[in-house]
Design a protein around this motif. Structure first.
Motif, PDB file in Angstrom:
ATOM      1  N   LEU A 133       0.688  -1.613  -0.124  1.00  0.00           N
ATOM      2  CA  LEU A 133      -0.377  -0.182   0.161  1.00  0.00           C
ATOM      3  C   LEU A 133       0.861   1.062   0.052  1.00  0.00           C
ATOM      4  O   LEU A 133       0.539   2.397  -0.270  1.00  0.00           O
ATOM      5  CB  LEU A 133      -1.197   0.225   1.350  1.00  0.00           C
ATOM      6  CG  LEU A 133      -2.283  -1.061   1.198  1.00  0.00           C
ATOM      7  CD1 LEU A 133      -2.494  -0.462   2.166  1.00  0.00           C
ATOM      8  CD2 LEU A 133      -2.997  -1.102  -0.201  1.00  0.00           C
ATOM      9  N   ALA A 134       1.741   1.331   0.494  1.00  0.00           N
ATOM     10  CA  ALA A 134       3.039   2.124   0.730  1.00  0.00           C
ATOM     11  C   ALA A 134       3.867   2.548  -0.613  1.00  0.00           C
ATOM     12  O   ALA A 134       4.616   2.808  -0.909  1.00  0.00           O
ATOM     13  CB  ALA A 134       3.867   1.935   1.553  1.00  0.00           C
ATOM     14  N   GLY A 135       3.692   1.129  -1.874  1.00  0.00           N
ATOM     15  CA  GLY A 135       4.420   2.051  -2.420  1.00  0.00           C
ATOM     16  C   GLY A 135       5.383   0.578  -2.534  1.00  0.00           C
ATOM     17  O   GLY A 135       5.792   1.047  -3.765  1.00  0.00           O
ATOM     18  N   HIS A 136       6.306   0.088  -1.991  1.00  0.00           N
ATOM     19  CA  HIS A 136       6.850  -0.393  -2.764  1.00  0.00           C
ATOM     20  C   HIS A 136       6.467  -2.168  -3.823  1.00  0.00           C
ATOM     21  O   HIS A 136       5.226  -2.412  -2.930  1.00  0.00           O
ATOM     22  CB  HIS A 136       7.442  -1.857  -1.184  1.00  0.00           C
ATOM     23  CG  HIS A 136       8.258  -0.144  -0.006  1.00  0.00           C
ATOM     24  ND1 HIS A 136       9.405  -0.489  -0.055  1.00  0.00           N
ATOM     25  CD2 HIS A 136       7.408   0.171   0.282  1.00  0.00           C
ATOM     26  CE1 HIS A 136       9.497   0.021   0.853  1.00  0.00           C
ATOM     27  NE2 HIS A 136       7.955   0.842   1.495  1.00  0.00           N
ATOM     28  N   ASP A 137       7.400  -2.763  -4.062  1.00  0.00           N
ATOM     29  CA  ASP A 137       6.544  -3.925  -5.051  1.00  0.00           C
ATOM     30  C   ASP A 137       7.614  -4.499  -5.070  1.00  0.00           C
ATOM     31  O   ASP A 137       8.607  -3.947  -6.422  1.00  0.00           O
ATOM     32  CB  ASP A 137       6.386  -3.351  -5.798  1.00  0.00           C
ATOM     33  CG  ASP A 137       5.517  -4.475  -7.221  1.00  0.00           C
ATOM     34  OD1 ASP A 137       5.853  -5.363  -6.932  1.00  0.00           O
ATOM     35  OD2 ASP A 137       5.021  -4.143  -8.263  1.00  0.00           O
ATOM     36  N   HIS A 138       7.816  -6.146  -5.119  1.00  0.00           N
ATOM     37  CA  HIS A 138       8.444  -6.753  -4.947  1.00  0.00           C
ATOM     38  C   HIS A 138       9.208  -7.659  -6.340  1.00  0.00           C
ATOM     39  O   HIS A 138      10.154  -7.932  -6.825  1.00  0.00           O
ATOM     40  CB  HIS A 138       8.834  -7.566  -4.200  1.00  0.00           C
ATOM     41  CG  HIS A 138       7.814  -8.305  -3.848  1.00  0.00           C
ATOM     42  ND1 HIS A 138       6.876  -9.666  -5.030  1.00  0.00           N
ATOM     43  CD2 HIS A 138       6.366  -8.472  -3.276  1.00  0.00           C
ATOM     44  CE1 HIS A 138       5.800 -10.161  -4.230  1.00  0.00           C
ATOM     45  NE2 HIS A 138       5.545  -8.885  -3.475  1.00  0.00           N
ATOM     46  N   GLU A 139       8.028  -7.062  -6.811  1.00  0.00           N
ATOM     47  CA  GLU A 139       7.927  -7.574  -7.943  1.00  0.00           C
ATOM     48  C   GLU A 139       8.877  -6.540  -9.197  1.00  0.00           C
ATOM     49  O   GLU A 139       8.990  -6.910 -10.449  1.00  0.00           O
ATOM     50  CB  GLU A 139       6.178  -8.027  -8.918  1.00  0.00           C
ATOM     51  CG  GLU A 139       6.088  -9.322  -8.089  1.00  0.00           C
ATOM     52  CD  GLU A 139       4.112  -9.632  -8.336  1.00  0.00           C
ATOM     53  OE1 GLU A 139       4.557  -9.005  -9.781  1.00  0.00           O
ATOM     54  OE2 GLU A 139       3.485 -10.173  -7.955  1.00  0.00           O
ATOM     55  N   LEU A 140       9.044  -5.502  -9.028  1.00  0.00           N
ATOM     56  CA  LEU A 140       9.893  -4.563 -10.046  1.00  0.00           C
ATOM     57  C   LEU A 140      11.203  -4.588 -10.001  1.00  0.00           C
ATOM     58  O   LEU A 140      12.202  -4.129 -11.284  1.00  0.00           O
ATOM     59  CB  LEU A 140       9.946  -2.867  -9.731  1.00  0.00           C
ATOM     60  CG  LEU A 140       8.170  -2.590  -8.949  1.00  0.00           C
ATOM     61  CD1 LEU A 140       8.585  -1.355  -8.659  1.00  0.00           C
ATOM     62  CD2 LEU A 140       7.829  -2.145 -10.079  1.00  0.00           C
ATOM     63  N   GLY A 141      11.877  -6.009  -9.833  1.00  0.00           N
ATOM     64  CA  GLY A 141      13.647  -6.499  -9.476  1.00  0.00           C
ATOM     65  C   GLY A 141      13.832  -6.954  -8.310  1.00  0.00           C
ATOM     66  O   GLY A 141      13.481  -6.319  -7.210  1.00  0.00           O
TER      67      GLY A 141
END
Length: 167
Positions: A133-141
């Motif tokens: 929700l805070a904008g972190h995304d483990h799928e970005l790299g």
């Protein structure tokens, strides 16, 4: 310590042997101590402890994946908007950060596979969902995945929970 304000709904399938509302609030406090952008009580988050059927429907509808998953996160703000909401002068007006939905049966199965209590696994997934929700995304790299994992591990350690990635 400050953290987002949580609105929590618990389906009967989750049972009453754990105080799920307290668990979610402790998870939010722990990750807010590690991710400063979440240390904002003016941010509102809906946390739903649902069943696999409900999560399956949501996953199919919003992600075109025809199966349940352990947790879904529905952010209402971009990463930039989250960071801007924490700048001096922008506090005070409530802002909806997003929704997190956990699937009871999938979470229970995964917890059993990991040989951890359902409450421990659910705590990890609430933390994971809040980071999304805070904008972190483990799928970005790899770098983003490692950063997110590190935040999760440190937040869990604050709660006396071991590293779920290297156990």
């Amino acid at each position: 310590m400050t953290s987002p304000t949580l609105e929590i709904d618990v389906a009967p399938e989750w049972g009453d042997d754990v105080d799920w509302e307290s668990l979610a609030n402790r998870a939010a406090e722990a990750i807010s101590a590690e991710a400063a952008e979440l240390a904002n009580p003016d941010m509102l988050v809906s946390v739903v402890f649902a069943d696999d059927e409900e999560v399956h429907v949501l996953n199919r509808q919003w992600r075109a994946k025809d199966k349940p998953t352990n947790v879904l996160s529905f952010p209402m703000l971009s990463r930039e908007e989250v960071l801007r909401a924490n700048e001096a002068g922008n506090r005070g007006a409530p802002v909806m950060l997003g929704d997190i939905v956990l699937a009871r049966e999938t979470c229970a199965r995964e917890a059993a596979e990991k040989s951890v209590a359902l409450a421990v696994h659910a705590t990890h997934l609430v933390i994971h969902g809040l980071l999304h929700l805070a904008g972190h995304d483990h799928e970005l790299g790899t770098a983003e995945a490692e950063e997110m994992e590190g935040l999760e591990v440190r937040a869990l350690a604050r709660l006396g929970i071991g590293d779920p990635y290297h156990s």
